[in-house]
Design a protein around this motif. Structure first.
Motif, mmCIF file in Angstrom:
data_model
loop_
_atom_site.group_PDB
_atom_site.id
_atom_site.type_symbol
_atom_site.label_atom_id
_atom_site.label_comp_id
_atom_site.label_asym_id
_atom_site.label_seq_id
_atom_site.Cartn_x
_atom_site.Cartn_y
_atom_site.Cartn_z
ATOM 1 N N LYS A 291 32.262 -2.394 21.760
ATOM 2 C CA LYS A 291 32.099 -2.097 20.332
ATOM 3 C C LYS A 291 33.476 -1.921 19.694
ATOM 4 C CE LYS A 291 29.696 1.633 21.110
ATOM 5 N NZ LYS A 291 29.656 1.635 22.604
ATOM 6 N N THR A 292 33.491 -2.077 18.375
ATOM 7 C CA THR A 292 34.740 -1.882 17.643
ATOM 8 C C THR A 292 35.310 -0.494 17.899
ATOM 9 O OG1 THR A 292 34.005 -3.405 15.913
ATOM 10 C CG2 THR A 292 35.811 -1.916 15.356
ATOM 11 N N SER A 293 34.430 0.485 18.052
ATOM 12 C CA SER A 293 34.884 1.859 18.292
ATOM 13 C C SER A 293 35.542 2.032 19.654
ATOM 14 C CB SER A 293 33.702 2.819 18.166
ATOM 15 O OG SER A 293 32.670 2.473 19.076
ATOM 16 N N ASP A 294 35.361 1.065 20.563
ATOM 17 C CA ASP A 294 36.012 1.138 21.876
ATOM 18 C C ASP A 294 37.454 0.669 21.820
ATOM 19 O OD1 ASP A 294 33.647 1.952 23.257
ATOM 20 O OD2 ASP A 294 32.954 -0.134 23.309
ATOM 21 N N CYS A 295 37.826 -0.014 20.743
ATOM 22 C CA CYS A 295 39.141 -0.660 20.654
ATOM 23 C C CYS A 295 40.211 0.284 20.135
ATOM 24 C CB CYS A 295 39.080 -1.868 19.722
ATOM 25 S SG CYS A 295 38.018 -3.196 20.279
ATOM 26 N N LEU A 296 41.416 0.069 20.634
ATOM 27 C CA LEU A 296 42.607 0.701 20.085
ATOM 28 C C LEU A 296 43.617 -0.405 19.795
ATOM 29 C CD1 LEU A 296 43.083 3.751 22.505
ATOM 30 C CD2 LEU A 296 42.329 3.849 20.126
ATOM 31 N N GLU A 297 44.076 -0.498 18.548
ATOM 32 C CA GLU A 297 45.097 -1.485 18.184
ATOM 33 C C GLU A 297 46.454 -0.797 18.118
ATOM 34 O OE1 GLU A 297 44.138 -3.497 14.591
ATOM 35 O OE2 GLU A 297 42.499 -4.662 15.464
ATOM 36 N N MET A 298 47.478 -1.464 18.638
ATOM 37 C CA MET A 298 48.801 -0.840 18.679
ATOM 38 C C MET A 298 49.877 -1.886 18.928
ATOM 39 S SD MET A 298 48.317 0.931 22.428
ATOM 40 C CE MET A 298 46.755 1.621 21.890
ATOM 41 N N PRO A 299 51.144 -1.544 18.684
ATOM 42 C CA PRO A 299 52.239 -2.443 19.070
ATOM 43 C C PRO A 299 52.280 -2.572 20.598
ATOM 44 C CG PRO A 299 52.990 -0.734 17.540
ATOM 45 C CD PRO A 299 51.624 -0.340 17.987
ATOM 46 N N TRP A 300 52.820 -3.692 21.067
ATOM 47 C CA TRP A 300 52.881 -3.933 22.506
ATOM 48 C C TRP A 300 53.528 -2.792 23.268
ATOM 49 C CZ3 TRP A 300 57.632 -4.961 25.201
ATOM 50 C CH2 TRP A 300 57.460 -5.254 26.565
ATOM 51 N N VAL A 301 54.606 -2.237 22.758
ATOM 52 C CA VAL A 301 55.316 -1.208 23.514
ATOM 53 C C VAL A 301 54.427 0.020 23.745
ATOM 54 C CG1 VAL A 301 56.375 -0.066 21.505
ATOM 55 C CG2 VAL A 301 57.516 0.001 23.746
ATOM 56 N N LYS A 302 53.512 0.298 22.804
ATOM 57 C CA LYS A 302 52.651 1.480 22.959
ATOM 58 C C LYS A 302 51.539 1.251 23.972
ATOM 59 C CE LYS A 302 53.407 4.655 19.361
ATOM 60 N NZ LYS A 302 52.802 5.921 18.903
ATOM 61 N N THR A 303 51.268 -0.004 24.326
ATOM 62 C CA THR A 303 50.247 -0.233 25.352
ATOM 63 C C THR A 303 50.681 0.362 26.690
ATOM 64 O OG1 THR A 303 51.133 -2.395 26.045
ATOM 65 C CG2 THR A 303 49.524 -2.373 24.246
ATOM 66 N N HIS A 304 51.969 0.565 26.872
ATOM 67 C CA HIS A 304 52.434 1.154 28.122
ATOM 68 C C HIS A 304 52.107 2.644 28.193
ATOM 69 C CE1 HIS A 304 54.855 -2.543 27.645
ATOM 70 N NE2 HIS A 304 54.484 -2.683 28.895
ATOM 71 N N LEU A 305 51.930 3.269 27.046
ATOM 72 C CA LEU A 305 51.402 4.635 27.037
ATOM 73 C C LEU A 305 49.943 4.616 27.478
ATOM 74 C CD1 LEU A 305 52.856 5.914 23.626
ATOM 75 C CD2 LEU A 305 53.880 6.114 25.904
ATOM 76 N N PHE A 306 49.174 3.661 26.935
ATOM 77 C CA PHE A 306 47.760 3.529 27.272
ATOM 78 C C PHE A 306 47.566 3.317 28.769
ATOM 79 C CE2 PHE A 306 44.374 0.451 28.233
ATOM 80 C CZ PHE A 306 43.250 1.152 27.811
ATOM 81 N N TRP A 307 48.305 2.363 29.345
ATOM 82 C CA TRP A 307 48.127 2.048 30.760
ATOM 83 C C TRP A 307 48.574 3.181 31.675
ATOM 84 C CZ3 TRP A 307 45.064 -1.583 32.496
ATOM 85 C CH2 TRP A 307 44.775 -2.676 31.685
ATOM 86 N N ASN A 308 49.371 4.077 31.161
ATOM 87 C CA ASN A 308 49.809 5.228 31.956
ATOM 88 C C ASN A 308 49.083 6.518 31.571
ATOM 89 O OD1 ASN A 308 52.330 4.553 33.805
ATOM 90 N ND2 ASN A 308 52.461 3.263 31.983
ATOM 91 N N ASN A 309 47.958 6.359 30.845
ATOM 92 C CA ASN A 309 47.111 7.500 30.481
ATOM 93 C C ASN A 309 47.870 8.569 29.691
ATOM 94 O OD1 ASN A 309 44.742 6.504 31.862
ATOM 95 N ND2 ASN A 309 45.744 7.085 33.784
ATOM 96 N N LEU A 310 48.776 8.125 28.827
ATOM 97 C CA LEU A 310 49.525 9.040 27.982
ATOM 98 C C LEU A 310 48.976 8.977 26.557
ATOM 99 C CD1 LEU A 310 53.133 8.147 29.205
ATOM 100 C CD2 LEU A 310 51.834 10.227 29.754
ATOM 101 N N PRO A 311 48.937 10.096 25.852
ATOM 102 C CA PRO A 311 48.463 10.086 24.466
ATOM 103 C C PRO A 311 49.312 9.164 23.592
ATOM 104 C CG PRO A 311 48.677 12.342 25.306
ATOM 105 C CD PRO A 311 49.306 11.440 26.325
#
Length: 524
Positions: A328-348
């Motif tokens: 669902k759209t609510s499952d998505c997070l849009e961000m700059p590429w560099v911030k995806t590294h926060l996501f993959w490392n479980n960082l806020p």
């Protein structure tokens, strides 16, 4: 009794002789270093022996696995923290002249500790000080030294561009030297391939102390160090990489499903579609045991994705080709590429980007064991159910199933030394982590990982059972007596060319460790 006593005396004298020889060798090695390095950059500041108070802190700073950070772990006779290229050259020349074995460390993410532990007298050549990153925006290329981390690379790229990136791992504290030389695996591989598929030059120091670039080393060695592990052939100084162009927005998501929520059905469909979806889409399957109230447990499977584009494009794409996921759209997070590294490392997402510059993992790693496999045909329901059952018995294991397809299916297996290309649906990593450092816990958890690995046997590649070099696993064998079975698992049909390169560039087998490419007797 006389024979026994005589043998004991001979053995005692043998030990005394070897200890003396070892001490003599290391003393000569240390004395040799200033004579072979540049006076303009004194090497004395880079030499640490056990009597130096900084010796243990330096050794321990880049140990990422607590299994190899105990009082009984073999320690090096010295650590050379190279501050200049001449320090690398001197370490090689002096070690070779004094028959001292070296281990080469960049980031320290070595799952068996082979880059900083040995069962023979040895020294560590530590590359962490050689960490410059120079980006040329006009050509969209960069030179990155071996001791720089992926986090530092990503931070530097993002500080100069929102639409340039580099395909490499999501673990931010990996050193570029080892990560790239083993292949360099990341979530953009379906669009851009591995790190090595985007490397166009390198600087190395060979066994004769010569600094070589691609032209000087020749295409055979340049081929070998891209996926064959640099430590079998030379010391990697730096890599020249091609940066890749992406959109200014990346979409990520994490959709968890337990067995009770139909996770098995979702995995079954994921196996059918993950490799044929849009190249810009990468969906990792991550199963792990979840503990419930009342002492019950289940397996939760997280479907973690990265899409080089916007959510409004991704959701209909997923719902058409992978509808059972129910994104669902609510499952998505849009961000700059560099911030995806926060996501993959479980960082806020509010975490300052400067966290990418931290060179130590947070939290630090505990005791761990890793293994890997490749899957070529979908695992049937009965197989998945057997796997979930075994995981719940083990409890401490986490798995990551990473899809192939896209660019990985387009590159020939012999294009680089890394052979695991077309024909694979996904690569699996087994990760067992525990905190109890007792011998009993160590034996229990390592055996449990092996048991799960055995459970997968009917469902993974065979003859050879392929495995990923950078997910170091000593269980698959060593090069003792010229054994090559482990090398077939790592490199498949590329082994013969790797043997030829080794014999050509390092005929005395100076660069060696337990799983390095050997010199066969027929080559000598």
């Amino acid at each position: 009794m006389k024979v026994s006593f005589s043998c004991s005396i001979i053995f005692f004298l043998f030990l005394i002789f070897n200890v003396h020889a070892s001490n003599s060798s290391i003393d000569n090695f240390i004395q040799c270093l200033p004579t072979k390095s540049s006076p303009a950059n004194p090497i004395s500041k880079a030499i640490f022996t056990p009597n130096n108070p900084s010796f243990l802190p330096i050794l321990q700073t880049y140990i990422r696995d607590s299994r190899f950070n105990t009082s009984s772990t073999p320690k090096p006779l010295a650590i050379i923290t190279a501050l200049d290229v001449s320090h690398v050259q001197a370490t090689i020349l002096c070690a070779k002249a004094n028959n001292v074995e070296i281990r080469i460390r960049s980031g320290g993410h070595d799952f068996e500790g082979l880059s900083y532990v040995a069962q023979v007298p040895f020294v560590i050549l530590d590359m962490f000080n050689l960490r410059s990153i120079d980006i040329d925006m006009a050509s969209e290329t960069a030179w990155i030294q071996a001791g720089a981390t992926l986090g530092e690379l990503y931070y530097k790229i993002a500080s100069m561009s929102k639409t340039l990136a580099f395909p490499a791992g999501v673990c931010l504290t990996l050193g570029a030297g080892g990560h790239f030389s083993g292949g360099g695996y990341g979530v953009m591989l379906r669009q851009f391939g591995l790190s090595i598929d985007n490397i166009i030059d390198a600087q190395v120091v060979d066994a004769n102390g010569r600094v070589l670039d691609r032209q000087a080393m020749g295409e055979d060695l340049f081929w070998a160090i891209r996926g064959g592990g640099g430590a079998s052939f030379c010391v990697i100084l730096s890599w020249k990489i091609n940066l890749v162009r992406i959109l200014d927005t990346v979409t990520v998501f994490n959709v968890p499903r337990t067995l009770e929520q139909g996770a098995t059905d979702v995995v079954l469909q994921w196996q059918q579609v993950a490799t044929i979806l849009d190249k810009n889409l990468f969906i990792r399957v991550q199963p792990q045991v979840q503990f419930l109230q009342g002492g019950n447990k289940t397996v939760q499977v997280s479907f973690i994705g990265s899409y080089l584009g916007r959510c409004q494009t991704l959701v209909p794409l997923i719902n058409k080709n992978f509808p059972i996921l129910g994104l669902k759209t609510s499952d998505c997070l849009e961000m700059p590429w560099v911030k995806t590294h926060l996501f993959w490392n479980n960082l806020p997402q509010t975490t300052p980007i400067e966290v990418l510059l931290q060179r130590a993992p947070t939290p630090p790693h505990n005791f761990q064991k890793h293994k890997s496999d490749y899957v070529k045909t979908p695992i049937p329901r009965v197989g998945l159910e057997a796997i979930w059952k075994k995981m719940m018995e083990i409890e401490t294991v986490l798995m990551q199933w990473n899809p192939y397809g896209g660019r990985m299916s387009e590159i020939p297996e012999n294009a680089t030394a890394f052979p695991h290309r077309s024909g694979n649906l996904f690569k699996m990593q087994y990760i067992t982590q525990w905190q109890d450092g007792s011998e009993q816990s160590l034996i229990k958890n390592i055996q449990a990982t092996r048991d799960l690995h055995d459970t997968f046997t009917p469902y993974v590649s065979s003859n050879p059972r392929e495995t990923f070099l950078n997910y170091r696993d000593i269980d698959i064998g060593t090069n003792v007596n010229g054994n090559l079975s482990f090398a077939m698992d790592f490199f498949k049909d590329n082994v013969n060319r790797l043997l030829q390169v080794k014999a050509k560039v390092d005929p005395t087998n100076f660069f060696k460790y337990e799983q390095s490419i050997p010199i066969l007797s027929s080559q000598q």
